[in-house]
Design an enzyme around this catalytic site. Structure first.
Site, mmCIF file in Angstrom:
data_model
loop_
_atom_site.group_PDB
_atom_site.id
_atom_site.type_symbol
_atom_site.label_atom_id
_atom_site.label_comp_id
_atom_site.label_asym_id
_atom_site.label_seq_id
_atom_site.Cartn_x
_atom_site.Cartn_y
_atom_site.Cartn_z
ATOM 1 N NE ARG A 1 -6.208 4.438 -1.647
ATOM 2 C CZ ARG A 1 -5.745 5.149 -0.607
ATOM 3 N NH1 ARG A 1 -4.453 5.161 -0.329
ATOM 4 N NH2 ARG A 1 -6.573 5.815 0.174
ATOM 5 C CB CYS B 1 -0.962 -0.003 1.173
ATOM 6 S SG CYS B 1 -0.183 -0.252 2.783
#
Length: 330
Positions: A317, A272
């Protein structure tokens, strides 16, 4: 029956059905296609959103700002020193003020209770950009990336290596259970997720034809994996004093070429971000000097390899956050 989540907050994936998550992923794909084709999509002209950040971030802030502006929203960013929330003004009072000025509120910080209070008192949709317990917007980006790279979600063997009781370990377990991926937490027993959440996720997984497994054995955890995922070993806000113990516990769970060799030939590596895969950061250099390790949760070899999809994941994202904003405010 069509999915409609207008007016709802997005606080954790436990609140959403597989069909609702599927809707958000499909919507994300549409927005990604439009963005890449240069097709304008200012569907939320006249709306205003505010971003409340108690924890700083590169990807979350940029994703929300670009997504909001692409949709035509006015965007206000408040950093940790720019509001009185929790200091001179309660969370509830802050929520009631912002809810009268903004159409949606993003929060990135510490307690899940804070983002819940914002949702309870603001009267507008609230989006969780990260708390200590959950990171749902990251999950949509991860799921979209897996589907893009592997062509499916159902039946994917997903292994998370590292601190499995942090917000990423929790959230990935929930996301996999909801969407039919076989989830494995590969971690020391001291860092296994909470028993209560594991039990809840196993029940959800059974309904969706997949499994939730916990193991301390790296070979067992990585064999036949389609995805190997990791996160930094010490999260923002944790004291420096935890580094010694965390490195001791997690060094055997570093994602390296040996771990990737256990996985399928088609397996991908995910993270991430940010990542300590070299010493080209202040913290990376400090850790190297203090502990004598130049790579932490993942080796530079794996991070920079063709199997690494971390930057596709980071881009996603923006597209998935855009879907959440639009779907809850349209």
């Amino acid at each position: 029956m069509p999915v409609n989540i207008k007016g709802r907050s997005f606080l954790k994936l436990l609140d959403y059905t597989p069909a609702e998550i599927r809707y958000l992923l499909d919507l994300s794909k549409n927005f990604k296609d439009m963005k890449r084709a240069g097709v304008p999509h200012r569907y939320l002209e006249g709306k205003n959103i505010v971003l409340l950040f108690e924890k700083t971030s590169t990807r979350t802030r940029c994703s929300f700002e670009v997504a909001g502006r692409d949709l035509g929203c006015g965007v206000t960013y408040l950093d940790p020193g720019s509001s009185q929330m929790g200091k001179k003004e309660s969370i509830a009072d802050t929520a009631r003020v912002l809810g009268r000025m903004y159409d949606g509120i993003e929060y990135r910080g510490f307690k899940q209770e804070t983002v819940q209070a914002l949702a309870d008192f603001s009267g507008v949709p609230v989006w969780n950009g990260l708390t200590d317990q959950f990171h749902p917007t990251q999950m949509l980006a991860d799921l979209l990336t897996i589907e893009e790279k592997l062509g499916r979600l159902k039946g994917v063997n997903f292994t998370y290596m590292g601190d499995a009781r942090n917000n990423m370990g929790n959230s990935l377990m929930v996301a996999c259970a909801k969407m039919g991926l076989n989830f494995t937490a590969c971690a020391p027993k001291e860092l296994f997720p909470a028993d209560e959440l594991v039990a809840e996720c196993r029940k959800i997984a059974e309904e969706n034809g997949c499994t939730v497994r916990l193991t301390e054995d790296v070979k067992e955890g990585t064999t036949d994996a389609d995805v190997i995922y990791t996160d930094i070993w010490v999260s923002m806000g944790e004291p420096d004093s935890v580094w010694t113990e965390r490195i001791r516990l997690l060094k055997p769970y570093q994602v390296n070429s040996a771990a990737m060799a256990n996985a399928k030939d088609t397996a991908i590596f995910m993270h991430c971000l940010p990542s300590f895969h070299d010493t080209n950061t202040t913290i990376g250099a400090e850790i190297a000097e203090k502990f004598g390790i130049n790579e932490m949760e993942v080796t530079d070899e794996v991070f920079e390899s063709k199997r690494s999809v971390v930057f596709d994941e980071a881009e996603n994202r923006m597209h998935t956050i855009k879907a959440v904003i639009y779907a809850t405010l349209k």
